[in-house]
Design a protein around this motif. Sequence first.
Motif, PDB file in Angstrom:
ATOM      1  N   TYR A 267      54.540  40.756  62.155  1.00  0.00           N
ATOM      2  CA  TYR A 267      54.417  40.547  60.709  1.00  0.00           C
ATOM      3  C   TYR A 267      55.093  41.681  59.944  1.00  0.00           C
ATOM      4  O   TYR A 267      55.806  41.446  58.954  1.00  0.00           O
ATOM      5  CB  TYR A 267      52.935  40.491  60.293  1.00  0.00           C
ATOM      6  CG  TYR A 267      52.245  39.192  60.634  1.00  0.00           C
ATOM      7  CD1 TYR A 267      52.755  37.973  60.179  1.00  0.00           C
ATOM      8  CD2 TYR A 267      51.073  39.183  61.384  1.00  0.00           C
ATOM      9  CE1 TYR A 267      52.117  36.775  60.490  1.00  0.00           C
ATOM     10  CE2 TYR A 267      50.428  38.005  61.701  1.00  0.00           C
ATOM     11  CZ  TYR A 267      50.961  36.792  61.253  1.00  0.00           C
ATOM     12  OH  TYR A 267      50.324  35.622  61.559  1.00  0.00           O
ATOM     13  N   ASN A 304      44.754  33.487  60.926  1.00  0.00           N
ATOM     14  CA  ASN A 304      45.519  34.401  60.074  1.00  0.00           C
ATOM     15  C   ASN A 304      46.979  33.964  59.968  1.00  0.00           C
ATOM     16  O   ASN A 304      47.623  34.092  58.917  1.00  0.00           O
ATOM     17  CB  ASN A 304      45.420  35.825  60.623  1.00  0.00           C
ATOM     18  CG  ASN A 304      46.055  36.841  59.689  1.00  0.00           C
ATOM     19  OD1 ASN A 304      45.724  36.915  58.506  1.00  0.00           O
ATOM     20  ND2 ASN A 304      46.991  37.629  60.219  1.00  0.00           N
ATOM     21  N   THR A 308      49.069  32.991  56.516  1.00  0.00           N
ATOM     22  CA  THR A 308      50.354  33.523  56.059  1.00  0.00           C
ATOM     23  C   THR A 308      51.369  32.416  55.809  1.00  0.00           C
ATOM     24  O   THR A 308      52.299  32.582  55.012  1.00  0.00           O
ATOM     25  CB  THR A 308      50.930  34.512  57.099  1.00  0.00           C
ATOM     26  OG1 THR A 308      51.145  33.823  58.344  1.00  0.00           O
ATOM     27  CG2 THR A 308      49.998  35.685  57.305  1.00  0.00           C
TER      28      THR A 308
END
Length: 552
Positions: A267, A304, A308
């Motif tokens: 990320y 998660n 995103t």
Amino acid sequence: MILMSVPVFAQSDNDYFFELSKEISHIQDHPEKIKMLYKREIKKLRQTNDFKFLISSRYIQLFFYLKEPLQQIPLTYELLSINDNRYPFISIACNFSIALKFEKNSPKLAMQYIDKAIIENEKLGKRYMLPHIYHAKGRFFFNASDFKNAELFFHKALKLYGPDEKLYTASMYNNFALINDKLNQTGSAIKNLQKGIHILTNDTVKTREKKMFLDRMTGNLGYGYFKNKEYAKAEDLLLQEFNSNRSNIDYYPHIIKTSQHLSDLYYATHQKDKILQMITFLKEIEPKLENISDKITLNEIIRNYYFTQNDLIHLKLYSKKIEKLNHIFNEENSKKIQILSDTLNHYLVKSIDEKYEFNEKLQKKKFNFSLIIGLIILFTSIIIIISLINRNKSQKEISLQKNIILEKNINLYREKIKYLQQSIFLKMEAEKIFIDNLREIKKEGSINPETLIKHSFLKINKLMEIDIRNFDLISESYAENEEFLINLSAIYPQLTNKEKKLCIYFRMDLSSKEIAALENTSEGTVRVYKTKIRNKMTDDKDISLHTLLNKV
């Protein structure tokens, strides 16, 4: 429990258990080998009737239930009770084991037991389990976020590990790095991890455990570089750990943490393709995981990712899945805690009940025995008084003075017996109240193991004070037992030490149930011993064993 002096044993006895413990550590993953070891110690027990081998066989039994703490904990408490501080190594090992079992569910209780293990081990010097116990206590402090004391005990452990214990030495540097990470000291964490990795990399003796720990430290070092924003080094090291573990299902619990760190790195470096590959892999291994906690962490990583990506459908799907897993986790954990608490409480109540029943009967017998002694002294004194009066009337004044002294002695014994009777009555009443309160607390379901143990010890100490006040009066009767054993050995040399010991109980006319409670055996075994002893002493079937023993 009857209080008696603890004999001093040779250091070799503790060394024997220490070597046995090391022997077990090499085969603890092989149940059949553990059972063979157990049979070996039982054979030694039967051949020698040595108490040491009873303890060693019971110690090995604990490893039958290595992955079943609810089975192991009661056995550990029982071994502690049987050992009764006779062999310090066993006391250390049992307290250490109990501390580890309560580490997650009752940290305060775990700390109490780890402290007991440390105190016992420190008495023997820097030997046996002391570095491992220091290591565990450091971890307890770390779990409580007391990093200062955690580092203190990790350093204590490091000083005691020998030059050949490279795995444990490396693990201490890993622990220092974990503390550094918690304190945001990334540079220090990297240096400590490099020291640990260097130790294991240069170790010529390679084992599966060392490889696993080296992989773990490599991953931790990679995460340290990530926090230091050295992304290339971080990715290289994290992938080393990831690729080393991904092919073995046994290592999947370790790979989840690494996956989390790699995801954070991807990320940060905007490597979307690699993130997707990671998520795909995690979805594949999720059904193979057994631990609910691991499943929750894995699904949180996946959720998660969808967050995103702004994928609301999958986000809701995985949120519900995580909620369901959390519910299952909490329910299972609650059941485990309840079962653990019930197991501990059952053992404590059972032990106290047995002790209360035994002490109540024993106190009655002690009182009756002391009363008989007092009456004998009383009648003997009266006979002596009459004899002196009739024997020499010319010394009337001297005799009168002696009579006065004897009467004072008689009165003194009467007062002692009266005081003993009152004290025993007081203790019996106090014990009844203590047991009734304990049972009432258990019925209400509000019992707390830590509070129970604290109050139990306090109550038992108060009850023991009554025994201590009466010790001088009662102890006069113990000399008679010693004389009895000497005469018994002379008349019946064919009796074994075990049989002689049981003869004391049979002479006191204790029941098989009472003797079984004292010797931690069954009533049937006691009855078999009684028959064997009687057959060794006489062929006359009409005379009782109790009568025979009273003639000794």
